[in-house]
Motif scaffolding. Structure first.
Motif, mmCIF file in Angstrom:
data_model
loop_
_atom_site.group_PDB
_atom_site.id
_atom_site.type_symbol
_atom_site.label_atom_id
_atom_site.label_comp_id
_atom_site.label_asym_id
_atom_site.label_seq_id
_atom_site.Cartn_x
_atom_site.Cartn_y
_atom_site.Cartn_z
ATOM 1 N N VAL A 87 0.865 -1.179 0.000
ATOM 2 C CA VAL A 87 0.000 0.000 0.000
ATOM 3 C C VAL A 87 0.903 1.230 0.000
ATOM 4 O O VAL A 87 1.593 1.514 0.984
ATOM 5 N N ALA A 88 0.935 1.942 -1.119
ATOM 6 C CA ALA A 88 1.674 3.203 -1.194
ATOM 7 C C ALA A 88 0.719 4.329 -0.807
ATOM 8 O O ALA A 88 -0.394 4.417 -1.332
ATOM 9 N N THR A 89 1.159 5.192 0.102
ATOM 10 C CA THR A 89 0.243 6.195 0.639
ATOM 11 C C THR A 89 1.002 7.474 0.972
ATOM 12 O O THR A 89 2.233 7.473 1.070
ATOM 13 N N ARG A 90 0.242 8.543 1.151
ATOM 14 C CA ARG A 90 0.845 9.820 1.561
ATOM 15 C C ARG A 90 -0.208 10.691 2.230
ATOM 16 O O ARG A 90 -1.218 11.049 1.612
ATOM 17 N N ASN A 91 -0.005 10.985 3.506
ATOM 18 C CA ASN A 91 -0.803 11.960 4.243
ATOM 19 C C ASN A 91 -2.296 11.637 4.301
ATOM 20 O O ASN A 91 -3.136 12.542 4.299
ATOM 21 N N ARG A 92 -2.650 10.345 4.348
ATOM 22 C CA ARG A 92 -4.061 9.975 4.492
ATOM 23 C C ARG A 92 -4.184 8.881 5.556
ATOM 24 O O ARG A 92 -4.573 7.754 5.268
ATOM 25 N N PRO A 93 -3.830 9.193 6.798
ATOM 26 C CA PRO A 93 -3.782 8.163 7.832
ATOM 27 C C PRO A 93 -5.131 7.533 8.153
ATOM 28 O O PRO A 93 -5.199 6.329 8.432
ATOM 29 N N GLU A 94 -6.213 8.318 8.140
ATOM 30 C CA GLU A 94 -7.524 7.748 8.458
ATOM 31 C C GLU A 94 -7.948 6.745 7.397
ATOM 32 O O GLU A 94 -8.425 5.647 7.698
ATOM 33 N N SER A 95 -7.772 7.116 6.148
ATOM 34 C CA SER A 95 -8.105 6.205 5.056
ATOM 35 C C SER A 95 -7.223 4.960 5.102
ATOM 36 O O SER A 95 -7.698 3.831 4.909
ATOM 37 N N LEU A 96 -5.950 5.144 5.374
ATOM 38 C CA LEU A 96 -5.038 4.004 5.474
ATOM 39 C C LEU A 96 -5.454 3.067 6.597
ATOM 40 O O LEU A 96 -5.416 1.834 6.430
ATOM 41 N N ALA A 97 -5.845 3.615 7.747
ATOM 42 C CA ALA A 97 -6.253 2.771 8.869
ATOM 43 C C ALA A 97 -7.433 1.887 8.489
ATOM 44 O O ALA A 97 -7.479 0.695 8.834
ATOM 45 N N ASN A 118 5.170 7.750 1.214
ATOM 46 C CA ASN A 118 5.889 8.537 0.215
ATOM 47 C C ASN A 118 6.022 9.995 0.629
ATOM 48 O O ASN A 118 5.029 10.728 0.659
ATOM 49 N N ASP A 119 7.250 10.421 0.935
ATOM 50 C CA ASP A 119 7.545 11.827 1.199
ATOM 51 C C ASP A 119 6.525 12.444 2.153
ATOM 52 O O ASP A 119 5.862 13.440 1.833
ATOM 53 N N PRO A 120 6.359 11.881 3.353
ATOM 54 C CA PRO A 120 5.300 12.363 4.255
ATOM 55 C C PRO A 120 5.602 13.739 4.843
ATOM 56 O O PRO A 120 6.760 14.119 5.008
ATOM 57 N N ASP A 121 4.537 14.453 5.175
ATOM 58 C CA ASP A 121 4.680 15.753 5.838
ATOM 59 C C ASP A 121 4.843 15.614 7.344
ATOM 60 O O ASP A 121 5.295 16.545 8.007
ATOM 61 N N ASP A 122 4.431 14.450 7.891
ATOM 62 C CA ASP A 122 4.459 14.271 9.339
ATOM 63 C C ASP A 122 4.521 12.778 9.651
ATOM 64 O O ASP A 122 4.741 11.959 8.752
ATOM 65 N N GLU A 123 4.291 12.437 10.907
ATOM 66 C CA GLU A 123 4.423 11.052 11.357
ATOM 67 C C GLU A 123 3.073 10.334 11.447
ATOM 68 O O GLU A 123 3.003 9.215 11.965
ATOM 69 N N ARG A 124 2.002 10.921 10.952
ATOM 70 C CA ARG A 124 0.684 10.331 11.156
ATOM 71 C C ARG A 124 0.539 8.963 10.494
ATOM 72 O O ARG A 124 -0.123 8.070 11.035
ATOM 73 N N THR A 125 1.122 8.784 9.320
ATOM 74 C CA THR A 125 1.019 7.483 8.652
ATOM 75 C C THR A 125 1.734 6.408 9.455
ATOM 76 O O THR A 125 1.224 5.298 9.634
ATOM 77 N N VAL A 140 7.577 1.449 5.766
ATOM 78 C CA VAL A 140 8.770 1.862 5.025
ATOM 79 C C VAL A 140 8.595 3.324 4.634
ATOM 80 O O VAL A 140 7.615 3.689 3.989
ATOM 81 N N ARG A 141 9.533 4.148 5.008
ATOM 82 C CA ARG A 141 9.494 5.564 4.605
ATOM 83 C C ARG A 141 10.299 5.728 3.330
ATOM 84 O O ARG A 141 11.481 5.382 3.278
ATOM 85 N N GLU A 142 9.644 6.251 2.300
ATOM 86 C CA GLU A 142 10.288 6.483 1.006
ATOM 87 C C GLU A 142 10.390 7.986 0.786
ATOM 88 O O GLU A 142 9.362 8.678 0.754
ATOM 89 N N SER A 148 3.974 5.437 -8.191
ATOM 90 C CA SER A 148 4.824 4.468 -8.886
ATOM 91 C C SER A 148 6.104 4.199 -8.110
ATOM 92 O O SER A 148 6.564 3.056 -8.015
ATOM 93 N N ILE A 149 6.683 5.255 -7.550
ATOM 94 C CA ILE A 149 7.875 5.085 -6.724
ATOM 95 C C ILE A 149 7.544 4.224 -5.509
ATOM 96 O O ILE A 149 8.297 3.319 -5.136
ATOM 97 N N GLY A 150 6.374 4.490 -4.903
ATOM 98 C CA GLY A 150 5.968 3.706 -3.751
ATOM 99 C C GLY A 150 5.749 2.243 -4.090
ATOM 100 O O GLY A 150 6.162 1.350 -3.337
ATOM 101 N N ARG A 151 5.121 1.984 -5.221
ATOM 102 C CA ARG A 151 4.902 0.586 -5.611
ATOM 103 C C ARG A 151 6.215 -0.110 -5.946
ATOM 104 O O ARG A 151 6.411 -1.281 -5.601
ATOM 105 N N ASN A 152 7.109 0.593 -6.613
ATOM 106 C CA ASN A 152 8.420 -0.008 -6.901
ATOM 107 C C ASN A 152 9.189 -0.297 -5.618
ATOM 108 O O ASN A 152 9.862 -1.325 -5.508
ATOM 109 N N ARG A 153 9.089 0.606 -4.647
ATOM 110 C CA ARG A 153 9.755 0.357 -3.367
ATOM 111 C C ARG A 153 9.138 -0.862 -2.673
ATOM 112 O O ARG A 153 9.844 -1.708 -2.119
ATOM 113 N N GLY A 154 7.824 -0.953 -2.714
ATOM 114 C CA GLY A 154 7.162 -2.114 -2.132
ATOM 115 C C GLY A 154 7.539 -3.397 -2.840
ATOM 116 O O GLY A 154 7.736 -4.447 -2.208
ATOM 117 N N LEU A 155 7.643 -3.333 -4.166
ATOM 118 C CA LEU A 155 8.057 -4.499 -4.945
ATOM 119 C C LEU A 155 9.470 -4.919 -4.559
ATOM 120 O O LEU A 155 9.785 -6.118 -4.490
#
Length: 463
Positions: A87-97, A118-125, A140-142, A148-155
Motif C-alpha cells: 500500500v503506497a500512501t501519503r498523508n491519508r492516515p484515516e483512510s489508510l487505517a 511517500n515523502d510524508p509531511d508528518d508522522e501520522r502514517t 517503510v518511509r520512502e 509508482s515510486i511507492g509501488r516499486n519500493r514495495g516491490l
C-alpha cells in the motif's frame, strides 16, 4: 453491471445460499445495490428499489432471479501461497487505517503488508501503522514522492513471489488475498492478476457519477489476456486503458514485474502526470509476452470521491494521466507503429468514454471534448518533462517494448531487493501499540521520445 438510478443507494452483499430475509437500512436510501454471491463467490450485482429504506425478501429474490442459476457459478479458486500486500500512501492516515483493518481481516494464513509512506509531511502514517497493532505490517518511509515510486519500493521490499497492490481508499474482501493466490495457482502461466473494483458507497450524487464515469468494475467473468489471443471485444488491444484492470486491485509475480522494470516513475499520482501508470504497466506486461488474468473472485470496495471538487480533481487527473500514457506510446517507435494501426478504433473509444461521462448524472463536472483534449495534451507534455527529470535522478522509466528475452530492472529496485534479502528481521517490523477505538465500518459509514532505458536500468540475472 447493475444500473443504479441517481438516488441515494445503499451498498451491500447478498449470498444466494443464505436464508432469505427482508432488507432494512436507513430510510434516506431509495435503492440498494447488492453484490450477489454464491457461497462467497461473486456472481453479479442487482439494484433493488427501497421504500423507506426497506425491501422484502420476496422483492430481493425476484431481483436475484434475473441472474443465472446459482449452480452455474464455479467456486473461485483459493490458495495459501504467501502474499505481500503493498500500500503506497501519503498523508491519508484515516483512510489508510480503514484499508489496513480490511487487509488484516483476511482469511489468508500467510499474508504480510508493506506500507510505503511517500515523502510524508508528518508522522501520522507511521502512527496509523503502529496503531494497526500487527507484526504482519511493515512501515517503510520512502523519501521520493509518487505512487509508482511507492509501488516499486514495495516491490523491492517484498519477500514473496506474489505481490498484491491496493490503494489506501479501498477495503478488500476477506477472501481477496486467498483468491489472488488461487488465481496464480490455478494458472501457472499468469504473470499478473486483477479483479473487480466495486463502489463502497453510493450515497452522494458525486459517488454515483464517479461509479458510472470510471466504470472500474469489469464484470464477474474470468478472463485471460495474451498477445497471441487478442480479445474480440477490444479493437485497440493491447493499448486499451482499463481493459486489464487498475492499480487499486492488482497482483503480480514479483520476478515478472521486476523483469519489465516495475512501474514508470514518471507517471501516476504524486507526479505532474497524475495517473496512467497502472495502464502503462499492464500494457508493457502484455507487450513483454506475459499472460494477464482477471479473477472476479478477488474483489474489493473503493471509496469514490464524495464531493464535487474532489471528483473534478480526480477526473482531471485521469485525463492528464491518459495523455501521459498516449505520449509514452507515441515516443516508442515500435509501440507507435502498432498503435497507429488502431487509431480509428482509439478515437471511437475516446468518444465512448466521453458519452459515458456525459451520462453519469447531474453531479458530473461539466467538461467538453475541448477541455478534455486540453487535459490530454497537458498530460503528454507533463510526461516529456517528468521522464527526463526521473532519468536524470536515476529513477525508473522503463521502455514501452523491451528487447526479446531481456531482464531489465531499475538499479534502485535491484539494490533495495538485494538489501531486503540480506538484512535480518531485527527491527524491520513495527510493533503493536495501543489501538484506538475502532471507527465505523464501511457499511455504517455508508449509512451515515522512446523512453528506452532509464539511466539506471541494469541486467539482473536473478530476476
Amino acid at each position: 453491471m447493475a444500473m443504479t438510478p441517481d438516488v441515494p443507494t445503499w451498498v451491500g452483499e447478498l449470498d444466494r445460499l443464505a436464508p432469505a430475509r427482508d432488507l432494512e437500512v436507513d430510510r434516506r436510501f431509495a435503492a440498494a445495490r447488492l453484490l450477489v454471491t454464491v457461497g462467497g463467490t461473486p456472481q453479479g450485482q442487482v439494484t433493488v428499489p427501497l421504500r423507506a429504506g426497506r425491501a422484502t425478501a420476496a422483492e430481493l429474490s425476484l431481483a436475484v432471479a434475473a441472474l443465472p442459476a446459482a449452480g452455474t457459478v464455479a467456486v473461485a479458486p483459493s490458495a495459501a501461497d504467501p502474499v505481500t500486500v503493498v500500500v503506497a500512501t501519503r498523508n491519508r492516515p484515516e483512510s489508510l487505517a480503514r484499508c489496513l483493518r480490511a487487509v488484516l481481516a483476511s482469511d489468508h494464513p500467510a499474508l504480510s503488508v508493506v506500507v510505503v509512506d511517500n515523502d510524508p509531511d508528518d508522522e501520522r502514517t507511521e502512527l496509523a501503522v503502529r496503531a494497526a497493532g500487527s507484526d504482519r505490517v511493515r512501515y517503510v518511509r520512502e523519501p521520493r514522492r509518487g505512487a509508482s515510486i511507492g509501488r516499486n519500493r514495495g516491490l523491492a521490499e517484498a519477500r514473496t513471489e506474489i505481490v498484491a497492490f491496493t490503494d489506501d481508499d479501498t477495503e478488500v474482501d476477506p477472501a481477496w488475498a486467498s483468491r489472488i493466490a488461487g488465481a496464480f495457482a490455478a494458472d501457472p502461466e499468469l504473470a499478473c492478476v486483477s479483479g473487480p473494483v466495486l463502489a463502497a458507497r453510493l450515497g452522494s450524487p458525486e459517488e454515483r457519477a464517479a461509479d458510472v464515469a470510471l466504470a472500474w468494475n469489469k464484470g464477474f467473468t474470468p478472463r485471460r489476456f495474451t498477445l497471441a489471443e487478442p480479445p474480440a471485444d477490444s479493437p485497440i488491444f493491447p493499448f486499451a486503458p482499463g481493459l486489464f484492470g487498475i492499480g487499486a486491485n492488482l497482483a503480480v509475480r514479483a520476478g515478472a514485474a521486476r523483469a519489465v522494470g516495475g512501474f514508470d516513475e514518471a507517471m501516476g499520482p504524486g507526479t505532474p502526470t497524475h495517473g496512467g501508470e497502472d495502464c502503462e504497466f499492464l500494457v508493457r506486461m502484455i507487450l513483454a509476452g506475459n499472460v494477464l488474468g482477471y479473477a472476479p473472485g478477488a474483489y474489493l470496495w473503493h471509496h469514490h470521491r464524495p464531493d464535487q471538487a474532489a471528483l473534478n480533481t480526480q477526473l482531471e487527473g485521469y485525463a492528464i494521466g491518459l495523455g501521459s500514457f498516449l505520449a509514452k506510446v507515441a515516443l516508442s517507435p515500435q509501440g507507435r507503429s502498432v498503435a497507429l494501426r488502431r487509431l480509428p478504433a482509439a478515437v471511437a473509444r475516446l468518444r465512448h468514454i466521453s458519452d459515458r461521462e456525459a451520462g453519469a448524472g447531474d453531479a458530473m463536472p461539466d467538461s467538453g471534448l475541448l477541455e478534455r483534449g486540453g487535459r490530454i495534451a497537458r498530460g503528454g507534455w507533463a510526461y516529456l518533462q517528468r521522464s527526463r527529470e526521473v532519468r536524470r535522478n536515476g529513477g525508473a522509466v522503463p521502455p514501452m517494448l523491451l528487447p526479446a528475452r531481456s531482464a531489465l530492472v531499475p538499479a534502485h529496485i535491484r539494490r533495495a531487493a538485494e538489501a531486503a534479502r540480506v538484512r535480518t528481521g531485527a527491527g524491520a517490523h513495527v510493533g503493536p501499540t495501543a489501538v484506538p477505538a475502532p471507527r465505523p465500518d464501511r457499511q455504517a459509514e455508508a449509512e451515515a521520445g522512446d523512453d528506452r532505458g532509464a539511466a539506471e536500468l541494469a541486467r539482473n540475472s536473478a530476476a
